[in-house]
Motif scaffolding. Sequence first.
Motif, PDB file in Angstrom:
ATOM      1  N   GLU A   1       3.718   5.929   3.344  1.00 16.77           N
ATOM      2  CA  GLU A   1       2.349   6.328   3.650  1.00 16.77           C
ATOM      3  C   GLU A   1       1.374   5.371   2.965  1.00 16.77           C
ATOM      4  O   GLU A   1       1.504   5.081   1.779  1.00 16.77           O
ATOM      5  CB  GLU A   1       2.133   7.756   3.118  1.00 16.77           C
TER       6      GLU A   1
ATOM      7  N   ARG B   1      -1.683   4.062   1.044  1.00 15.26           N
ATOM      8  CA  ARG B   1      -2.685   4.539   0.099  1.00 15.26           C
ATOM      9  C   ARG B   1      -3.433   3.347  -0.482  1.00 15.26           C
ATOM     10  O   ARG B   1      -2.803   2.437  -1.016  1.00 15.26           O
ATOM     11  CB  ARG B   1      -2.031   5.324  -1.032  1.00 15.26           C
ATOM     12  N   SER B   2      -4.757   3.323  -0.314  1.00 16.18           N
ATOM     13  CA  SER B   2      -5.520   2.234  -0.916  1.00 16.18           C
ATOM     14  C   SER B   2      -6.912   2.725  -1.277  1.00 16.18           C
ATOM     15  O   SER B   2      -7.364   3.764  -0.809  1.00 16.18           O
ATOM     16  CB  SER B   2      -5.598   1.036   0.035  1.00 16.18           C
TER      17      SER B   2
ATOM     18  N   THR C   1       0.816  -1.225   0.000  1.00 13.07           N
ATOM     19  CA  THR C   1       0.000   0.000   0.000  1.00 13.07           C
ATOM     20  C   THR C   1       0.848   1.273   0.000  1.00 13.07           C
ATOM     21  O   THR C   1       0.317   2.371  -0.105  1.00 13.07           O
ATOM     22  CB  THR C   1      -0.933   0.055   1.229  1.00 13.07           C
ATOM     23  N   THR C   2       2.150   1.138   0.149  1.00 13.82           N
ATOM     24  CA  THR C   2       2.990   2.339   0.273  1.00 13.82           C
ATOM     25  C   THR C   2       3.861   2.581  -0.955  1.00 13.82           C
ATOM     26  O   THR C   2       4.691   3.490  -0.952  1.00 13.82           O
ATOM     27  CB  THR C   2       3.946   2.212   1.489  1.00 13.82           C
TER      28      THR C   2
ATOM     29  N   THR D   1      -1.499  -0.214  -7.479  1.00 12.56           N
ATOM     30  CA  THR D   1      -2.703   0.267  -6.801  1.00 12.56           C
ATOM     31  C   THR D   1      -3.212  -0.809  -5.849  1.00 12.56           C
ATOM     32  O   THR D   1      -3.410  -1.954  -6.265  1.00 12.56           O
ATOM     33  CB  THR D   1      -3.824   0.582  -7.829  1.00 12.56           C
TER      34      THR D   1
END
Length: 432
Positions: A412, A414-415, A173-174, A180
């Motif tokens: 960080e 992101r999902s 996720t980073t 993606t």
Amino acid sequence: MNYYSTNKQSPLVDLQDAVVNGLAPDKGLYMPERIQRLPDSFFDTIAAKSFHEIADEVAVAFFGEDIDPRIVKALTEDTLSFDTPLVPAGDVYALELFHGPTLAFKDVGARFMARVLQYFIERQGVDDVRILVATSGDTGSAVANGFLGMEGIRVYVLYPKGKVSPIQECQFTTLGKNITALEIDGTFDDCQALVKQAFLDPELTSRMQLTSANSINVARFLPQAFYYFHAYAQWRRLGIEVDPVICVPSGNFGNLTAGLIAWRMGLPIKRFIAANNRNDVFLEYLQTGVYAPRPSVQTLANAMDVGNPSNFARILDLFNHDYRSITSIISGYSCSDEDIRETIKNCYETTGYLLDPHGACGYAALRQGLRSGERGLFLETAHPAKFKDTVEPIIGQNVEIPERLQAFMKGEKRSVALGKDFEGFKRFLSAD
Ligand SMILES: *Cc1c(COP(=O)(O)O)cnc(C)c1O
């Protein structure tokens, strides 16, 4: 070399189509038409060979008809940028498969597949592809990292919300770039079902080139045979007289199937033990001859939480659906979470070897399953630090996180959050 579908209702395809398509149109899994037996001279001298030398020869046997053998060797050596050492754990041995970038065995298959696919895109003019990968934890990180930054390839990682450890999650996720992460409100089986449905959706497949990087893909599962040969070379160097019994912690059974292929290529393996957690439909099949898939349940060894193992079709196919032949070479075992905890604790206290929850299933199954006079090894499929939250309370000590794992944790998250319905997933893919 041609590849056929295990359902036998689709035409034969070459390697490129098998890799790019992932699943056959009849929903079967691709299998190589021939499994080449390696010459005796290869096995006679294997103990003196390096991992790269061994893997090169195996890789050329698989892929050398479709890709120039010199390129096959280069892809193989680039894939294997780390070792798979055979390490003593009490009276058995651990084949440590966690020395790659994401600390799990899937790095091998994922890195190889990424390189083969990129070869087809660059050299053969294959169009941009989108990789869909369902993960119960480790596949997503291995695939995302294996494909990170590769031109012409976009990767979508589908993972079950709240069922993946934070350390696993941060590994896909980073990353950003061409990766993606899709957080699905459902189970791993739901994620897998979404991926399978996407491949069968004519609207999606006519608009974009979709492929899979789950172990249904031949470029991912076949290279896993490399380390079985390397394990055997190390076994021979130890001077152990008998052939090894090999125990494989199993979920979708890609790893075990790769071992069976190595055995068919002539690798002297006494027999296999398939270690399951509570998701033990395979053990039930071995005991009853009836295969009854069911929804997966969550366990401590979450990368093995699979209720309907996709590679079961390949195992049936390898043995012409003959139950007796299958049970003559593979036995099974099932570990409860309590067994996993006890095994990690006991093994650590008696041998000093720290297992991860998946390896713990392998270790327990092997030690229970070894018969008189037999010796064995199990596949240690992930580094225990990936399951720090589980392992630390069991042994009452801190587990140090290797540096390459720490690096992911600084990124960080992101999902994209999605439901488990296909329409929502399809809308997202179409718009992206
Ligand atoms: C994926 C995975 C397994 C299961 O492997 P299969 O090839 O799906 O049977 C076992 N252990 C770990 C750590 C894994 O990531």
